[in-house]
Design a protein around this motif. Structure first.
Motif, PDB file in Angstrom:
ATOM      1  N   ALA A   4      52.447  69.484  50.569  1.00  0.00           N
ATOM      2  CA  ALA A   4      53.838  69.057  50.761  1.00  0.00           C
ATOM      3  C   ALA A   4      54.028  68.332  52.096  1.00  0.00           C
ATOM      4  O   ALA A   4      54.753  67.327  52.171  1.00  0.00           O
ATOM      5  N   ARG A   5      53.388  68.825  53.135  1.00  0.00           N
ATOM      6  CA  ARG A   5      53.531  68.201  54.465  1.00  0.00           C
ATOM      7  C   ARG A   5      52.918  66.798  54.476  1.00  0.00           C
ATOM      8  O   ARG A   5      53.496  65.858  55.011  1.00  0.00           O
ATOM      9  N   GLU A   6      51.741  66.657  53.885  1.00  0.00           N
ATOM     10  CA  GLU A   6      51.092  65.347  53.814  1.00  0.00           C
ATOM     11  C   GLU A   6      51.941  64.374  52.995  1.00  0.00           C
ATOM     12  O   GLU A   6      52.126  63.224  53.386  1.00  0.00           O
ATOM     13  N   ARG A   7      52.458  64.852  51.856  1.00  0.00           N
ATOM     14  CA  ARG A   7      53.274  63.981  51.004  1.00  0.00           C
ATOM     15  C   ARG A   7      54.509  63.485  51.756  1.00  0.00           C
ATOM     16  O   ARG A   7      54.857  62.310  51.694  1.00  0.00           O
ATOM     17  N   LEU A   8      55.162  64.388  52.482  1.00  0.00           N
ATOM     18  CA  LEU A   8      56.354  63.994  53.234  1.00  0.00           C
ATOM     19  C   LEU A   8      56.001  62.978  54.316  1.00  0.00           C
ATOM     20  O   LEU A   8      56.666  61.947  54.463  1.00  0.00           O
ATOM     21  N   ALA A   9      54.951  63.236  55.074  1.00  0.00           N
ATOM     22  CA  ALA A   9      54.540  62.303  56.135  1.00  0.00           C
ATOM     23  C   ALA A   9      54.153  60.944  55.556  1.00  0.00           C
ATOM     24  O   ALA A   9      54.570  59.895  56.069  1.00  0.00           O
ATOM     25  N   LEU A  10      53.385  60.940  54.480  1.00  0.00           N
ATOM     26  CA  LEU A  10      52.971  59.682  53.868  1.00  0.00           C
ATOM     27  C   LEU A  10      54.154  58.932  53.267  1.00  0.00           C
ATOM     28  O   LEU A  10      54.190  57.701  53.287  1.00  0.00           O
ATOM     29  N   THR A  11      55.123  59.660  52.751  1.00  0.00           N
ATOM     30  CA  THR A  11      56.314  59.015  52.201  1.00  0.00           C
ATOM     31  C   THR A  11      57.094  58.310  53.297  1.00  0.00           C
ATOM     32  O   THR A  11      57.551  57.177  53.124  1.00  0.00           O
ATOM     33  N   VAL A  12      57.232  58.955  54.452  1.00  0.00           N
ATOM     34  CA  VAL A  12      57.941  58.318  55.561  1.00  0.00           C
ATOM     35  C   VAL A  12      57.154  57.115  56.078  1.00  0.00           C
ATOM     36  O   VAL A  12      57.696  56.026  56.237  1.00  0.00           O
ATOM     37  N   VAL A  13      55.887  57.300  56.318  1.00  0.00           N
ATOM     38  CA  VAL A  13      55.062  56.213  56.857  1.00  0.00           C
ATOM     39  C   VAL A  13      54.955  55.054  55.863  1.00  0.00           C
ATOM     40  O   VAL A  13      54.957  53.890  56.254  1.00  0.00           O
ATOM     41  N   GLY A  14      54.922  55.368  54.576  1.00  0.00           N
ATOM     42  CA  GLY A  14      54.726  54.331  53.561  1.00  0.00           C
ATOM     43  C   GLY A  14      55.963  53.950  52.787  1.00  0.00           C
ATOM     44  O   GLY A  14      55.866  53.352  51.719  1.00  0.00           O
ATOM     45  N   ALA A  53      48.386  64.396  59.786  1.00  0.00           N
ATOM     46  CA  ALA A  53      48.582  64.436  58.333  1.00  0.00           C
ATOM     47  C   ALA A  53      47.904  63.238  57.667  1.00  0.00           C
ATOM     48  O   ALA A  53      47.217  63.387  56.652  1.00  0.00           O
ATOM     49  N   LEU A  54      48.088  62.047  58.245  1.00  0.00           N
ATOM     50  CA  LEU A  54      47.438  60.862  57.681  1.00  0.00           C
ATOM     51  C   LEU A  54      45.925  60.946  57.803  1.00  0.00           C
ATOM     52  O   LEU A  54      45.203  60.588  56.864  1.00  0.00           O
TER      53      LEU A  54
END
Length: 108
Positions: A4-14, A53-54
């Motif tokens: 969940a943490r990775e998905r949230l970070a990647l969603t913001v960055v991407g 996270a990335l």
């Protein structure tokens, strides 16, 4: 594949990739951490945490990939999908305080 943490970070960055903008760019870690602090205040987000996270995802998938090729690959494999953008809205009370951190590109 993503926690969940990775998905949230990647969603913001991407997010510009997820919006299918004409010239998508990755959101820098400093700006992503600021947005994540609004969207997920309990997440204790810092630029270093965003990068971690990335990097965790990159290490599992393609250690040599930069942020933008990593994001493009995750979209191509449907690991990240446009509905993930809903993670950025929070509750109705959070919507007015969550700024759009990307500049729109031509054609979007």
């Amino acid at each position: 594949m993503l926690d969940a943490r990775e998905r949230l970070a990647l969603t913001v960055v991407g997010q510009s990739f997820l919006r299918w903008e004409a010239l998508p760019r990755a959101v820098p870690a400093e700006r992503a951490a600021a947005q994540l602090a609004v969207v997920d205040p309990a997440g204790d987000w810092t630029p270093l945490g965003v990068r971690a996270a990335l990097d965790a995802v990159r290490a599992r998938l393609d250690p040599a990939a930069g942020d933008e090729p990593l994001l493009a690959g995750l979209l191509a494999a449907a690991v990240l999908v446009p509905p993930d953008l809903a993670l950025l809205t929070g509750g109705p009370e959070a919507r007015p305080t969550v700024p759009d951190w990307t500049q729109r590109t031509v054609g979007s």
